[in-house]
Scaffold this motif. Structure first.
Motif, PDB file in Angstrom:
ATOM      1  N   PRO B 188       0.674  -1.016  -0.021  1.00 14.24           N
ATOM      2  CA  PRO B 188      -0.094  -0.096  -0.012  1.00 14.24           C
ATOM      3  C   PRO B 188       0.709   1.307   0.104  1.00 14.24           C
ATOM      4  CG  PRO B 188      -0.688  -1.450   1.766  1.00 14.24           C
ATOM      5  CD  PRO B 188       0.443  -2.013   1.199  1.00 14.24           C
ATOM      6  N   LEU B 189       1.954   1.206   0.291  1.00 13.17           N
ATOM      7  CA  LEU B 189       2.758   2.303   0.444  1.00 13.17           C
ATOM      8  C   LEU B 189       3.615   2.702  -0.828  1.00 13.17           C
ATOM      9  CD1 LEU B 189       4.756   1.426   3.697  1.00 13.17           C
ATOM     10  CD2 LEU B 189       2.526   2.258   3.171  1.00 13.17           C
ATOM     11  N   VAL B 190       3.692   1.839  -1.911  1.00 13.99           N
ATOM     12  CA  VAL B 190       4.335   1.921  -2.942  1.00 13.99           C
ATOM     13  C   VAL B 190       3.702   3.008  -3.793  1.00 13.99           C
ATOM     14  CG1 VAL B 190       5.199   0.922  -5.363  1.00 13.99           C
ATOM     15  CG2 VAL B 190       5.245  -0.293  -3.130  1.00 13.99           C
ATOM     16  N   GLY B 191       4.374   3.899  -4.476  1.00 16.64           N
ATOM     17  CA  GLY B 191       3.872   4.917  -5.357  1.00 16.64           C
ATOM     18  C   GLY B 191       4.854   6.243  -5.155  1.00 16.64           C
ATOM     19  N   THR B 192       4.243   7.528  -5.888  1.00 19.52           N
ATOM     20  CA  THR B 192       4.871   8.598  -5.690  1.00 19.52           C
ATOM     21  C   THR B 192       4.243   9.794  -4.909  1.00 19.52           C
ATOM     22  OG1 THR B 192       5.721   8.082  -7.967  1.00 19.52           O
ATOM     23  CG2 THR B 192       5.998  10.512  -7.162  1.00 19.52           C
ATOM     24  N   TYR B 193       4.806  10.479  -4.211  1.00 21.15           N
ATOM     25  CA  TYR B 193       4.440  11.383  -3.199  1.00 21.15           C
ATOM     26  C   TYR B 193       5.216  12.672  -3.555  1.00 21.15           C
ATOM     27  CZ  TYR B 193       3.093   7.287  -0.760  1.00 21.15           C
ATOM     28  OH  TYR B 193       2.579   6.028  -0.403  1.00 21.15           O
TER      29      TYR B 193
END
Lengths: 143, 296
Positions: B188-193
């Motif tokens: 759930p943490l994978v991604g771009t912020y």
């Protein structure tokens, strides 16, 4: 305007205004002692314990950055009294709990670990965490 | 007069000379090295070559169970279990011995009876750990020396050198902060912020700004790519798990090896369902340093 720091010092310098605004950066702040290897059992909160011995704001003139942590200690003395401090002061004579760091000589005036633990405990307590959950969080963060 | 002379004589005999001073042929020394919270200490005396043409094979006979030191046996103490030259060594305090050989194959001996004299030459017995180590010939070290010439995030090299022999023993310590994170927690943490750094009053800081962090999951580890980078030689850091949803940046070297876990910062992700929408960066006083919101 972007920044491209290549060293930790460079990053801090790149954030100069921001870092200066934070009175006492984490990197420059006084540590009571290096963390870790100071694990031990958390104390049992003493019945009826209160914040009457917690230093007042007027006693923190030389440590303004510590004021929010002392405010936290005044709000939740019964929680802090159930937490073992991870900075090393738990081994001092007369120490009972994290609350002790905020009384008398008040090591928490200078110690970012004492301050961080109280502020984290206060934040989690306000968010509905139990004492056991707060202890676990403090162990993970500071232990 | 006679009484006064007796008093003077008594004082001369019993009075301490210099409390701290005493010349020793083999002076005491101590090496202490901490790696990731594990402290390894070697306490030893330092014999000197003192012009002797041959040490190993003469002053120290081949086949002798020799303590690499002098006087009281050298001791090694570790406060966590370690692996030394491929051998598991439980935490504890040991006397240190080596069975010396004219070839490169020596035997390392750790004896749980740590308080022994160098002439005790302990026989093989229970409570000992014995295993082969490699001695190299060459060079000249006048005073016997224990040192740690290499330190990494996970261990180092413990080395003994005297005269023309050196024994270098790689060691590893237990990791206080494993780099791995469970896949179910990581997904759930994978991604771009997009990261916004904050002033103490909570307003966005003028700089740094427009920082993006891309979080990926590979080989069991969470990795964050910071643009622009934070510091260090690489724009990537591990995300080292402290607790559920809490991570600290783990800085890496040019080869991708973990070199520093910066626990002064904690990235806190929420515990909600589905993908994490945001995270906070908190400093050691638990102050809010930055907020980050998912953009992809």
């Amino acid at each position: 305007m972007s920044f491209a720091p290549v060293t930790r010092r460079g990053f801090i310098a790149g954030c100069g205004a921001l870092m200066l605004a934070w009175s006492g950066t984490p990197l420059a702040a006084a540590h009571c002692e290096t963390r870790s290897s100071r694990r031990g059992p958390h104390p049992v909160p003493r019945p009826g314990v209160n914040a009457s011995k917690v230093l007042r704001d007027d006693q923190l003139a030389d440590s303004p950055e510590a004021v929010p942590a002392f405010e936290a200690a005044r709000r939740i003395p019964h929680i802090l009294d159930g937490i073992r401090c991870h900075c090393g002061c738990a081994d001092l004579k007369g120490f009972y709990s994290l609350l002790s760091c905020y009384e008398a000589d008040g090591m928490a005036r200078m110690c970012v670990i004492c301050q961080g633990q109280a502020r984290l405990a206060d934040r989690l307590f306000r968010g509905g965490s139990s004492l056991d959950e707060i202890r676990a969080a403090i162990d993970a963060r500071f232990g | 007069m006679r009484a006064a002379l007796l008093v003077l004589l008594a004082v001369a005999v019993i009075a301490p000379r210099r409390a701290a001073g005493q010349i020793r042929a083999s002076e005491r020394s101590r090496l202490s090295q901490t790696v990731d919270g594990t402290m390894i200490t070697v306490d030893y005396a330092r014999p000197r070559v003192r012009g002797r043409p041959v040490i190993f094979g003469r002053a120290v006979a081949w086949g002798e169970v020799w303590t690499p030191g002098a006087n009281m046996a050298t001791t090694l103490q570790t406060d966590h279990d370690i692996v030394l030259a491929g051998q598991a060594v439980p935490k504890g305090k040991y006397s240190v011995w080596m069975v010396v050989d004219s070839g490169p194959r020596w035997t390392m001996v750790l004896d749980t009876v740590w308080e022994q004299y160098h002439e005790d030459h302990p026989p093989a017995r229970s409570g000992q750990i014995r295993w082969p180590v490699t001695a190299t010939a060459g060079g000249m070290t006048e005073a016997l020396t224990w040192d740690v010439p290499a330190v990494t995030a996970t261990g180092g090299v413990l080395r003994m050198a005297w005269a023309d022999r050196t024994v270098a023993m790689p060691f590893t310590v237990p990791a206080s902060h494993p780099v791995t994170t469970d896949a179910a927690e990581a997904a759930p943490l994978v991604g771009t912020y997009r990261v916004t750094w904050l002033n103490p009053d909570g307003t966005p800081a003028s700089e740094p700004h427009d920082q993006m962090v891309q979080i990926s999951y590979d080989k069991g580890a969470l990795m964050a790519r910071w643009t622009p980078r934070l510091w260090g030689p690489d724009d990537r850091t591990y995300l080292i798990r402290l607790a559920r949803g809490w991570f600290s940046p783990g800085f890496i070297d040019e080869k991708g090896a973990l070199v520093d876990v910066f626990t002064e910062w904690v990235l806190e992700f929420g515990h909600g369902q589905g993908t994490a929408p945001a995270f906070e960066v908190r400093g050691e006083r638990d102050v809010l340093w930055a907020t980050a919101v998912r953009v992809r």
